[in-house]
Enzyme design. Structure first.
Site, PDB file in Angstrom:
ATOM      1  N   GLU A 139       9.099   0.383  11.151  1.00 16.54           N
ATOM      2  CA  GLU A 139      10.252   1.718  10.689  1.00 16.54           C
ATOM      3  C   GLU A 139       9.433   3.385  11.257  1.00 16.54           C
ATOM      4  O   GLU A 139       8.578   3.811   9.959  1.00 16.54           O
ATOM      5  CB  GLU A 139      10.305   1.474   9.636  1.00 16.54           C
ATOM      6  CG  GLU A 139      11.694   0.444   9.356  1.00 16.54           C
ATOM      7  CD  GLU A 139      12.233   0.539   9.803  1.00 16.54           C
ATOM      8  OE1 GLU A 139      13.017   1.814  10.723  1.00 16.54           O
ATOM      9  OE2 GLU A 139      13.776  -0.076  10.372  1.00 16.54           O
TER      10      GLU A 139
ATOM     11  N   GLU B 294       9.194  16.062  14.567  1.00 16.81           N
ATOM     12  CA  GLU B 294      10.454  16.205  13.054  1.00 16.81           C
ATOM     13  C   GLU B 294       9.824  17.420  12.202  1.00 16.81           C
ATOM     14  O   GLU B 294       8.993  17.831  11.658  1.00 16.81           O
ATOM     15  CB  GLU B 294       9.352  15.184  12.686  1.00 16.81           C
ATOM     16  CG  GLU B 294      10.728  13.577  11.536  1.00 16.81           C
ATOM     17  CD  GLU B 294       9.791  12.807  11.235  1.00 16.81           C
ATOM     18  OE1 GLU B 294       9.216  12.387  11.368  1.00 16.81           O
ATOM     19  OE2 GLU B 294      10.608  12.185  10.666  1.00 16.81           O
TER      20      GLU B 294
ATOM     21  N   LYS C  93       0.356  -1.069   0.046  1.00 10.21           N
ATOM     22  CA  LYS C  93       0.318  -0.051  -0.295  1.00 10.21           C
ATOM     23  C   LYS C  93       0.649   1.299  -0.193  1.00 10.21           C
ATOM     24  O   LYS C  93       1.303   1.634   0.732  1.00 10.21           O
ATOM     25  CB  LYS C  93      -0.643  -0.525   1.748  1.00 10.21           C
ATOM     26  CG  LYS C  93      -2.027   0.899   0.919  1.00 10.21           C
ATOM     27  CD  LYS C  93      -2.470   1.780   0.629  1.00 10.21           C
ATOM     28  CE  LYS C  93      -1.678   3.051   2.099  1.00 10.21           C
ATOM     29  NZ  LYS C  93      -1.141   4.111   1.445  1.00 10.21           N
TER      30      LYS C  93
ATOM     31  N   CYS D 284      13.481  10.701   7.253  1.00  6.50           N
ATOM     32  CA  CYS D 284      13.685  10.075   8.794  1.00  6.50           C
ATOM     33  C   CYS D 284      14.556  10.736   9.322  1.00  6.50           C
ATOM     34  O   CYS D 284      14.700  10.296  10.447  1.00  6.50           O
ATOM     35  CB  CYS D 284      12.583   8.155   8.961  1.00  6.50           C
ATOM     36  SG  CYS D 284      13.864   7.615   7.895  1.00  6.50           S
TER      37      CYS D 284
END
Ligand code: NAP
Length: 485
Positions: free
Chosen positions: A258, A389, A182, A292
């Site tokens: 993750e 982030e 997906k 990331c």
């Protein structure tokens, strides 16, 4: 500049289920945008729950035959897939840039990295080594087999549309699992193009199914609730990771996660400052900061903070910002308008709390989601930018006075994906690396990603590892057979 039509010419736009390319059961579609022009470039089928369950059925049907094939046969199909990705890497890189926005050189780097996962797992597929031992009592022979975990749901983000897919498909196929991928709604085209290449390389129908969907929550919940789905491998935000872990818990699905990061980048006064700036540029700006692993917080020892900030700002200012496909572009647009807004809000909050803008500072006027490369100094401890982030080209710099302070500040986050540190004293660097609470450390290095190395985080950055031998282990389950003879 390459023509959009040319890049999209052979890219499928349907769902791939059981070896057939088809429309969504209810005809729904997702519009895909070029973030540099804000124009719709394609319309892709958007899977319904019914399509999700059809993909589970197809993967379940194809799984046993794939698992029973000789490891060498699976390896050779992966090797062929690697070769085909390399042969078409330039076209695929342009496709990544078109739907994600990143500079073409970043997309080319991603394609080289993405293809390596097929080569690496072609080599690992033949190394599913079992164990055998005699119990200390002498009464039992312990045989341990490693078998494919089964139908695997792979969910990937938009920031590395190729590599996040191949990093999961490679080990899953090597282990003998069938998969349902997906991809992110922002960037489904690259995943569909790679699936077509896998078909051509000889992956049997139903082994790789691809279902873009704008109804991710409902579709993935339906898949996870189906007892035939035995594995979830997710890459994305910690926030969505938490939701999916709760969903997976309902049927105790095996999970590899993750998730997000908030990487500290430490520069000690004994470091080679030019090398640290070079490393900082890669750690911050690879993929336009949309990674990331992107350095999020720069902690620099007080005696060198001014020099570092000046040199870093000069390097940031020298970047050419523009459409990713244009020659010489270093920084393309952010993926969408919301991403730009989120980055602006973090910068504005920091500035409101006293941060100084050394360079950049905001979104670029005009068409496209462009954000200026930005360096901030004197960032206050309560600025949101130190907790969230950033996912963009913004570097907050904070001074520190001692090793203990640097380590404490670096570890002061719920995330633990990666930390970077620069020092001229390797022994000191290794000692500090041991104290940093992160799954990966860049010691005098601004990039760590390597298919042969275990990638993953501690704390709320995830569970499990991708890449290396570990990546295949995530798709295998041990079976213990007690033997008497
Ligand atoms: P995201 O919003 O968490 O989305 C990731 C994927 O999950 C997309 O395919 C998304 O589909 C899907 N999704 C969203 N909500 C869902 C739900 N309720 N149920 C099932 N699936 C759902 O993350 P993103 O914005 O795409 O990516 C950026 C994040 O990924 C950052 O936090 C980054 O740190 C992280 N990341 C981590 C790694 C790593 O290896 N640790 C690598 C790359 C990125 P839709 O697109 O349809 O919403």
């Amino acid at each position: 500049m390459t023509d959009t039509k040319e890049i999209l010419a052979d890219v499928p736009t349907g769902l791939l289920i059981g070896g057939e390319w088809r429309d969504a059961s209810d005809g729904a579609t997702i519009d895909v945008y070029n973030p540099a022009t804000e124009e719709v470039i394609a319309s892709v089928a958007s899977a319904s729950e019914e399509d999700g369950l059809a993909a589970v059925a197809a993967a379940d049907k194809a799984g046993p035959d794939w698992a029973a094939r000789a490891p060498r046969e699976r390896a050779e199909i992966l090797r062929k897939s690697f070769e085909m990705l390399i042969a078409r890497k330039d076209d695929l890189a342009k496709l990544i840039t078109l739907e994600n926005g990143k500079a073409l050189k970043d997309a080319q780097g991603e394609m080289a990295y993405a293809a390596e996962f097929f080569r690496w797992y072609a080599e690992e597929a033949v190394r599913n080594i079992s164990e055998f031992s005699t119990a200390p009592s002498g009464n039992n022979k312990i045989m341990v087999l490693q078998q494919p975990v089964g139908v695997s749901l792979l969910i990937t983000p938009w920031n590395f549309p190729a590599a996040m897919g191949t990093r999961k498909i490679g080990p899953a196929l090597a282990a003998g699992c069938s998969v349902i991928l997906k991809p992110a709604s922002e960037t489904p085209l690259t995943a569909l193009a790679i699936a077509k290449i896998l078909e051509e390389a000889g992956v049997p129908p139903g082994v790789v199914n691809v279902i873009p969907s704008s109804r991710s929550g409902a579709v993935c919940s339906a898949i996870l609730a189906d007892p035939r789905c035995r594995k979830l491998s997710f890459t994305g935000s910690t926030q969505v990771g938490r939701i999916l872990l709760a969903e997976a818990a309902k049927s105790v699905v095996n999970c590899s996660m993750e998730l997000g990061g908030n990487a500290p980048f430490l520069v000690f006064a004994d470091a080679d400052i030019d090398a640290a700036v070079e490393g900082a540029m890669v750690a911050k700006m690879r993929n336009g900061g949309e990674a990331c692993t992107a350095a999020n917080r720069f902690f620099v020892e007080a005696p060198v903070v001014e020099e570092f900030a000046k040199k870093f700002a000069a390097a940031m200012e020298a970047l050419k910002v523009g459409p990713g496909l244009d020659d010489g572009t270093d920084l393309g647009p952010m993926v969408n308008a919301a991403a730009c807004r989120d980055i602006s809000a973090l910068v504005d909050d920091a500035v409101g709390k006293g941060a100084k803008v050394v360079t950049g500072g905001g979104q670029q006027e005009g068409v496209g989601h462009f954000f200026q490369p930005t360096v901030l100094t004197d960032v206050s401890d309560d600025a949101l930018i130190l907790n969230d982030e950033i996912f963009g080209p913004v570097a907050p710099i904070i001074a520190f006075d001692s090793v203990d302070e640097a380590v404490a500040r670096a570890n002061d986050t719920e995330y633990g994906l990666i930390a970077y540190l620069y020092t001229g004293d390797l022994a000191k660097g290794l000692a500090i690396a041991e104290r940093l609470d992160a799954g990966m450390i860049g010691l005098n290095k601004g990039v760590v990603s390597d298919p042969a190395a275990p990638f993953g985080g501690t704390k709320q950055s995830g569970i499990g590892r991708e890449g290396a031998h570990d990546g295949m282990m995530e798709f295998l389950e041990k079976k213990y057979i007690a033997v008497s003879w």
